[in-house]
Motif scaffolding. Structure first.
Motif, PDB file in Angstrom:
ATOM      1  N   LYS A 156       0.725  -1.165   0.094  1.00  0.00           N
ATOM      2  CA  LYS A 156       0.048   0.078   0.011  1.00  0.00           C
ATOM      3  C   LYS A 156       0.942   1.358  -0.115  1.00  0.00           C
ATOM      4  CE  LYS A 156      -4.412  -0.983  -0.173  1.00  0.00           C
ATOM      5  NZ  LYS A 156      -4.205  -1.696  -1.270  1.00  0.00           N
ATOM      6  N   LEU A 178      -7.540   7.963  -1.954  1.00  0.00           N
ATOM      7  CA  LEU A 178      -8.271   6.891  -1.469  1.00  0.00           C
ATOM      8  C   LEU A 178      -8.882   5.821  -2.555  1.00  0.00           C
ATOM      9  CD1 LEU A 178      -9.185   5.712   1.371  1.00  0.00           C
ATOM     10  CD2 LEU A 178     -11.304   6.731   1.220  1.00  0.00           C
ATOM     11  N   TRP A 182      -6.632   2.532  -2.965  1.00  0.00           N
ATOM     12  CA  TRP A 182      -7.791   1.642  -1.993  1.00  0.00           C
ATOM     13  C   TRP A 182      -8.634   0.860  -3.081  1.00  0.00           C
ATOM     14  CZ3 TRP A 182      -4.537   4.889   0.453  1.00  0.00           C
ATOM     15  CH2 TRP A 182      -4.081   4.620   1.624  1.00  0.00           C
ATOM     16  N   PHE A 186     -12.609  -0.864  -0.716  1.00  0.00           N
ATOM     17  CA  PHE A 186     -12.121  -0.184   0.488  1.00  0.00           C
ATOM     18  C   PHE A 186     -13.320   0.163   1.387  1.00  0.00           C
ATOM     19  CE2 PHE A 186     -11.375   3.635   3.182  1.00  0.00           C
ATOM     20  CZ  PHE A 186     -10.225   2.836   3.914  1.00  0.00           C
ATOM     21  N   THR A 190     -11.518   7.943   5.381  1.00  0.00           N
ATOM     22  CA  THR A 190     -10.429   8.684   4.511  1.00  0.00           C
ATOM     23  C   THR A 190      -9.254   8.945   5.492  1.00  0.00           C
ATOM     24  OG1 THR A 190     -11.383  10.720   5.137  1.00  0.00           O
ATOM     25  CG2 THR A 190     -12.007  10.069   3.190  1.00  0.00           C
ATOM     26  N   SER A 192      -7.327   6.599   6.733  1.00  0.00           N
ATOM     27  CA  SER A 192      -6.323   5.969   6.186  1.00  0.00           C
ATOM     28  C   SER A 192      -5.307   6.393   5.461  1.00  0.00           C
ATOM     29  CB  SER A 192      -6.999   4.630   5.363  1.00  0.00           C
ATOM     30  OG  SER A 192      -7.870   3.965   6.027  1.00  0.00           O
ATOM     31  N   TYR A 196      -1.247   6.581   6.241  1.00  0.00           N
ATOM     32  CA  TYR A 196      -0.308   5.914   5.276  1.00  0.00           C
ATOM     33  C   TYR A 196       0.821   6.871   4.658  1.00  0.00           C
ATOM     34  CZ  TYR A 196      -1.466   1.231   5.234  1.00  0.00           C
ATOM     35  OH  TYR A 196      -1.727  -0.293   5.550  1.00  0.00           O
TER      36      TYR A 196
END
Ligand code: CA
Length: 226
Positions: A156, A178, A182, A186, A190, A192, A196
């Motif tokens: 990722k 996203l 993803w 997914f 958001t 995430s 990352y």
């Protein structure tokens, strides 16, 4: 450099005109088709670098256009789906679409998808690595280096970095990141993306004393040289 030619197959006149203007403003050449049959004919006629293909079209549906086009051509195709339908997206990607974008979309997101699709198309030919400052990402070797030193990334993290680099110097929203990294499988928040981004910063910027990944408050992120 010759400007890239985009075929826009879209029967909603207002939307088609708006997209055409924006693409021309970005320096692309644009031709429009208002129904599936004309779109397929033009696409098969060749000379285009990318096709933007609506799904709900008169004469021939976007899916049918895509199926017939794929028998003869590997041209990058981005589907424009009318609603956030997983079925459409899966069917589109199964039929050989390179990407999809859900209406209504922000023009910046569409432009980012177009650049990424054109980039990976030309990347197949010359396999050129993506780079910013001392950071180099080699797609074929699946390798990231800073000043020649290897950096270990998870899948990722690698995909996120690749998408940022494909859109170097462009601000990308969390939603665009996203969606691109993803995808539609997914489920979650958001933030995430923020998590990352933090991982990448710690492995790249912090570890090597760089400042490549920048936050644009209230908008998203951009990768560029300091
Ligand atoms: Ca339509």
């Amino acid at each position: 450099m010759m400007s890239e030619r985009i075929l826009l197959v879209e029967d909603e006149e207002k939307l088609a005109r708006m997209v055409e203007l924006e693409l021309k403003y970005e320096g692309y050449q644009v031709e429009k088709a208002m129904d599936g049959r004309q779109g397929l004919e033009l696409a098969l006629g060749g000379g285009f670098d990318l096709v933007l293909l609506d799904i709900m079209l008169p004469q021939l549906s976007g899916m049918e256009v895509l199926r017939r086009l794929r028998r003869e051509s590997k041209i990058p195709v981005i589907m424009l789906t009318a609603r956030d339908s997983v079925v459409d997206k899966v069917a589109g990607l199964d039929s050989g679409a390179d990407d999809y974008i859900t209406k209504p979309f922000a023009i910046e997101e569409l432009l980012a998808r177009i650049r990424a699709a054109l980039r990976s198309k030309s990347g197949q030919g010359n396999g050129g690595p993506l780079a910013v400052g001392p950071l180099v990402l080699d797609v074929e070797k699946h390798q990231v280096t800073v000043r020649g030193q290897n950096v270990e990334l998870t899948k990722k993290e690698f995909d996120l970095l690749r998408y940022l680099l494909e859109n170097k110097n462009r601000v990308l929203t969390r939603e665009a990141l996203l969606d691109a990294v993803w995808g539609f499988d997914f489920v979650g928040e958001t933030n995430s993306v923020d998590v990352y981004i933090r991982f990448l910063r710690s492995k790249l910027d912090d570890a090597f004393g760089l400042k490549l990944i920048h936050t644009v408050r209230g908008v998203g992120y951009v990768i560029k040289e300091e």
